[in-house]
Design a protein around this motif. Structure first.
Motif, PDB file in Angstrom:
ATOM      1  N   LYS A 240       0.822  -1.205   0.000  1.00  0.00           N
ATOM      2  CA  LYS A 240       0.000   0.000   0.000  1.00  0.00           C
ATOM      3  C   LYS A 240       0.863   1.265   0.000  1.00  0.00           C
ATOM      4  CE  LYS A 240      -3.810  -2.345   2.392  1.00  0.00           C
ATOM      5  NZ  LYS A 240      -4.811  -2.263   1.333  1.00  0.00           N
TER       6      LYS A 240
ATOM      7  N   ARG B 162       1.946   2.030  -3.503  1.00  0.00           N
ATOM      8  CA  ARG B 162       0.857   2.669  -4.243  1.00  0.00           C
ATOM      9  C   ARG B 162       0.728   4.138  -3.854  1.00  0.00           C
ATOM     10  NH1 ARG B 162      -3.597  -1.983  -2.850  1.00  0.00           N
ATOM     11  NH2 ARG B 162      -2.721  -3.691  -4.127  1.00  0.00           N
ATOM     12  N   TRP B 163       0.852   4.403  -2.551  1.00  0.00           N
ATOM     13  CA  TRP B 163       0.742   5.784  -2.077  1.00  0.00           C
ATOM     14  C   TRP B 163       1.863   6.635  -2.667  1.00  0.00           C
ATOM     15  CZ3 TRP B 163       3.210   9.747   0.251  1.00  0.00           C
ATOM     16  CH2 TRP B 163       2.454  10.741   0.872  1.00  0.00           C
TER      17      TRP B 163
ATOM     18  N   ASP C 103      -6.208   1.417  -3.525  1.00  0.00           N
ATOM     19  CA  ASP C 103      -6.268   1.071  -2.101  1.00  0.00           C
ATOM     20  C   ASP C 103      -4.893   1.338  -1.474  1.00  0.00           C
ATOM     21  OD1 ASP C 103      -6.733   0.024   0.403  1.00  0.00           O
ATOM     22  OD2 ASP C 103      -6.652  -2.067  -0.244  1.00  0.00           O
ATOM     23  N   VAL C 104      -4.784   2.419  -0.696  1.00  0.00           N
ATOM     24  CA  VAL C 104      -3.508   2.760  -0.078  1.00  0.00           C
ATOM     25  C   VAL C 104      -3.531   2.614   1.438  1.00  0.00           C
ATOM     26  CG1 VAL C 104      -2.886   4.358  -1.925  1.00  0.00           C
ATOM     27  CG2 VAL C 104      -4.080   5.227   0.096  1.00  0.00           C
TER      28      VAL C 104
END
Length: 467
Positions: A406, A409-410, A434-435
């Motif tokens: 996550k 991704r962030w 979805d982070v």
């Protein structure tokens, strides 16, 4: 230290506990800005520390100390959130050692530093491992500041107060009380749950001094006065915040004191029962850990340990109810997982300290001839607890794997936001990903509160997360 075997066992258990806490700290390195982090950081960025605190107190929320903490942390940059969990764990272990050291000195016991290290690390490990919501209380900055940092500061205050009880000079006690009051004011200002718990603990200590204080009663009350008055002042400051108006519109106060008290009693019983039902193994290990350490205390003369155990258990349950009271006041709701962290602390601490006291009581009741083999059995029990801790370390390692995905991704999303902003765009469009789990995040609606706070933080007009 009575034997080489005891020393080796305590060293091994300390190392295992360090491994468990180290895994938790590693998971914390994947922390990022989530949810309210954007809101606080945007106001700090726009208004600075002092003006920002006043603005937040009037419009954002009543937790004045939390905003001050964010303002100071923001000076270290966005990357500081990566190191907050590990910093908290180090401070927590040090604070636990400080409080325990003051306690054993007040009791006149001779305790080896390995005993203190083992007890302190175990206290922090079992509290974090049994946290009702680790992400929101250890890995998320705002949850950490609201619900976990106060527990560290309460332990520091406990060390100051217990250590001060051995000082006989009233003038010096006044200065210690005043300094402790400043710490108490900041701690209570981090959240209503912290303020309620801290105030209750001071009242319980004051009651204990009145009942059992003897000749040191007056000096003890002087020492407690600074922290107690600061706690009450923090509650008053938070109660007078203009921001309470919109919060109470969403979560109205209970219709009566009776309704509030009834719900609080029911929820406290439910929480205690749920803790016993859902955490039988970690709770059993925690009680065994504390009971063995209480039995192994060196150079002491057990006096009234059995009664002290019951008093500590009662104080823990009362503290649990106090920590739940503010959440129950807000719409008669059962506290969220992050708020329950503050309630789990007095419950686990009360149970653990009671187990240690009863272990100490048992030592005074057994014949001297049996002490050696009982101590040996207890040390073997500590090794079993250590084996359990080693197995339990898999949990934060699994969390680290999830958080790492996550966090990647962030990071990619932030790079995209900064790239679009650098290109002169004021309406930022990113893919909805979805982070973070259990917290609200960017949505397709630019008017959503997280979108608005993030837009303020990145200094753009709006951010849209497209599906």
């Amino acid at each position: 230290m009575k034997s080489v075997f005891e020393r080796v066992v305590l060293i091994v258990v300390c190392l295992v506990l360090l491994c468990g806490l180290g895994a938790t700290a590693y998971a914390g390195t994947f922390s990022r800005y989530w949810a309210d982090d954007y809101c606080y950081a945007a106001v700090v960025q726009r208004d600075g520390l002092i003006r920002g605190t006043l603005y937040w107190y009037q419009n954002g929320g009543n937790r004045f100390a939390a905003f001050l903490a964010v303002g100071l942390i923001e000076r270290l940059g966005q990357a500081s959130v990566v190191f907050l969990p590990s910093g908290l764990l180090i401070a927590w272990a040090a604070a636990a050692s400080f409080a325990l050291n003051a306690l054993v000195k007040l009791a006149g016991w001779k305790v080896h530093r390995l005993w203190l290290a083992t007890a302190s690390l175990g206290w922090v490990f079992f509290l974090t491992y049994t946290s009702p919501d680790r992400l929101q209380t250890l890995y998320w900055r705002m949850g950490l500041l609201h619900y976990s940092l106060p527990l560290v500061l309460i332990l520091i205050q406990a060390g100051v107060v217990l250590g001060g009880l051995t000082i006989g000079k009233p003038a010096r006690l006044v200065w210690i009380s005043a300094a402790n009051g400043l710490l108490a004011l900041f701690c209570a200002g981090l959240s209503e749950t912290a303020a309620a718990l801290q105030t209750t603990l001071y009242l319980l200590l004051a009651a204990g001094l009145v009942i059992w204080g003897g000749g040191g009663k007056r000096n003890g009350l002087v020492l407690l006065s600074g922290g107690l008055m600061a706690s009450l002042l923090a509650l008053l400051i938070m109660a007078l915040s203009p921001a309470n108006e919109w919060r109470q519109a969403l979560l109205p106060p209970p219709p009566s004191a009776g309704a509030w008290g009834g719900a609080l009693l029911r929820y406290t019983i439910d929480f205690v029962r749920d803790t016993l039902r859902t955490l039988p193994l970690p709770l059993g290990m925690w009680l065994a850990f504390c009971g063995v350490l209480g039995y192994l205390l060196n150079g002491n003369k057990p006096r009234n340990s059995g009664l002290a155990g019951w008093a500590l258990l009662a104080a823990g349950i009362i503290g649990t109810a106090a920590a739940m009271a503010p959440s129950v006041y807000a719409g008669l709701q059962y506290p969220a997982g992050r708020a329950l962290m503050t309630a789990r602390f007095p419950l686990m601490s009360g149970l653990g300290l009671a187990a240690a006291a009863w272990g100490n009581w048992l030592k005074g009741r057994l014949p001297s001839a049996s002490h050696q083999w009982v101590s040996a059995a207890g040390l073997v029990g500590l090794l079993l607890v250590g084996a359990y801790v080693l197995r339990a370390t898999q949990l934060p390692l699994n969390e680290a794997q999830m958080l790492a995905v996550k966090a990647a991704r962030w990071d990619a999303r932030q790079a995209e936001i900064l790239s679009q902003r650098a290109a002169g765009l004021q309406t930022i469009r990113v893919r909805e990903v979805d982070v973070v789990s259990t917290l609200e995040d960017l949505t397709p609606q630019p008017e959503h509160w997280v979108n608005g706070c993030a837009a303020d933080y990145y200094q753009v007009e709006q951010i849209i997360a497209e599906r």
